[in-house]
Design a protein around this motif. Sequence first.
Motif, PDB file in Angstrom:
ATOM      1  N   ILE A  23       0.872  -1.191   0.055  1.00  9.60           N
ATOM      2  CA  ILE A  23       0.021   0.014  -0.053  1.00  9.60           C
ATOM      3  C   ILE A  23       0.931   1.313  -0.021  1.00  9.60           C
ATOM      4  O   ILE A  23       1.783   1.358   0.853  1.00  9.60           O
ATOM      5  CB  ILE A  23      -0.938  -0.038   1.108  1.00  9.60           C
ATOM      6  N   PRO A  24       0.683   2.314  -0.711  1.00  9.11           N
ATOM      7  CA  PRO A  24       1.539   3.532  -0.956  1.00  9.11           C
ATOM      8  C   PRO A  24       1.546   4.032   0.469  1.00  9.11           C
ATOM      9  O   PRO A  24       0.664   4.346   1.000  1.00  9.11           O
ATOM     10  CB  PRO A  24       0.912   4.302  -1.947  1.00  9.11           C
ATOM     11  N   LYS A  25       2.899   4.425   0.814  1.00  6.18           N
ATOM     12  CA  LYS A  25       2.963   5.115   2.021  1.00  6.18           C
ATOM     13  C   LYS A  25       2.094   6.333   2.104  1.00  6.18           C
ATOM     14  O   LYS A  25       1.636   6.457   3.462  1.00  6.18           O
ATOM     15  CB  LYS A  25       4.730   5.555   2.281  1.00  6.18           C
ATOM     16  N   VAL A  71       5.309  -5.670   7.090  1.00  6.94           N
ATOM     17  CA  VAL A  71       6.635  -6.520   7.239  1.00  6.94           C
ATOM     18  C   VAL A  71       7.563  -5.318   8.105  1.00  6.94           C
ATOM     19  O   VAL A  71       7.586  -4.247   7.806  1.00  6.94           O
ATOM     20  CB  VAL A  71       7.469  -6.589   5.789  1.00  6.94           C
ATOM     21  N   ARG A  72       7.789  -6.077   9.293  1.00  9.93           N
ATOM     22  CA  ARG A  72       8.723  -4.937  10.326  1.00  9.93           C
ATOM     23  C   ARG A  72       9.852  -4.335   9.873  1.00  9.93           C
ATOM     24  O   ARG A  72      10.046  -3.160  10.119  1.00  9.93           O
ATOM     25  CB  ARG A  72       8.705  -5.969  11.547  1.00  9.93           C
ATOM     26  N   ASP A  73      10.533  -4.912   9.054  1.00 13.80           N
ATOM     27  CA  ASP A  73      11.867  -4.546   8.652  1.00 13.80           C
ATOM     28  C   ASP A  73      11.784  -3.317   7.806  1.00 13.80           C
ATOM     29  O   ASP A  73      12.267  -2.115   7.873  1.00 13.80           O
ATOM     30  CB  ASP A  73      12.772  -5.372   8.042  1.00 13.80           C
ATOM     31  N   THR A  74      10.787  -3.454   6.958  1.00 12.59           N
ATOM     32  CA  THR A  74      10.619  -2.231   6.012  1.00 12.59           C
ATOM     33  C   THR A  74       9.187  -1.127   6.372  1.00 12.59           C
ATOM     34  O   THR A  74       9.407  -0.189   5.955  1.00 12.59           O
ATOM     35  CB  THR A  74      10.088  -2.998   4.386  1.00 12.59           C
ATOM     36  N   GLY A  75       8.551  -1.784   7.270  1.00 12.12           N
ATOM     37  CA  GLY A  75       7.259  -1.034   7.612  1.00 12.12           C
ATOM     38  C   GLY A  75       6.213  -1.033   6.518  1.00 12.12           C
ATOM     39  O   GLY A  75       5.293  -0.320   6.573  1.00 12.12           O
ATOM     40  N   ASP A  76       6.509  -1.767   5.367  1.00 14.83           N
ATOM     41  CA  ASP A  76       5.524  -1.799   4.209  1.00 14.83           C
ATOM     42  C   ASP A  76       4.408  -2.465   4.807  1.00 14.83           C
ATOM     43  O   ASP A  76       4.213  -3.539   5.543  1.00 14.83           O
ATOM     44  CB  ASP A  76       6.039  -2.406   3.174  1.00 14.83           C
ATOM     45  N   LEU A  77       3.129  -2.045   4.277  1.00 16.37           N
ATOM     46  CA  LEU A  77       1.865  -2.461   4.728  1.00 16.37           C
ATOM     47  C   LEU A  77       1.339  -3.129   3.361  1.00 16.37           C
ATOM     48  O   LEU A  77       1.273  -2.771   2.295  1.00 16.37           O
ATOM     49  CB  LEU A  77       0.976  -1.457   5.146  1.00 16.37           C
ATOM     50  N   TYR A  78       0.625  -4.447   3.503  1.00 17.86           N
ATOM     51  CA  TYR A  78      -0.032  -5.050   2.497  1.00 17.86           C
ATOM     52  C   TYR A  78      -1.384  -5.572   2.930  1.00 17.86           C
ATOM     53  O   TYR A  78      -1.792  -5.663   3.958  1.00 17.86           O
ATOM     54  CB  TYR A  78       0.877  -6.414   2.132  1.00 17.86           C
ATOM     55  N   LEU A  79      -2.255  -5.900   1.937  1.00 13.71           N
ATOM     56  CA  LEU A  79      -3.199  -6.652   2.234  1.00 13.71           C
ATOM     57  C   LEU A  79      -3.037  -8.064   1.630  1.00 13.71           C
ATOM     58  O   LEU A  79      -2.790  -8.233   0.402  1.00 13.71           O
ATOM     59  CB  LEU A  79      -4.636  -5.971   1.562  1.00 13.71           C
TER      60      LEU A  79
END
Length: 92
Positions: A23-25, A71-79
Amino acid sequence: MLDVGSVDGLLNALTDLELGDAIPKEDIEGDWGVYGLIEPEVTVIASWKDKTATVDLGKKSEYLGDRYARVRDTGDLYLIPDTLYFASNKGT
């Protein structure tokens, strides 16, 4: 006692997981609680070779029906589909 079926299910869910695009930041609200990620429902830690990945699974999107995963290392959020959640959430 080790539940081999549960372990196989978890390994299959991890192997089959396709994250797709994050998901875009700029679309992510500042409060991780909106996604159920201040206190994640499940945390999955996967290690292979010299790498480790930690994925927090939050609440289900009421609109889309998929689950929020960070994903904790990157902070990226996904569905993602609920497959990993159900395979890893066996209670205590």
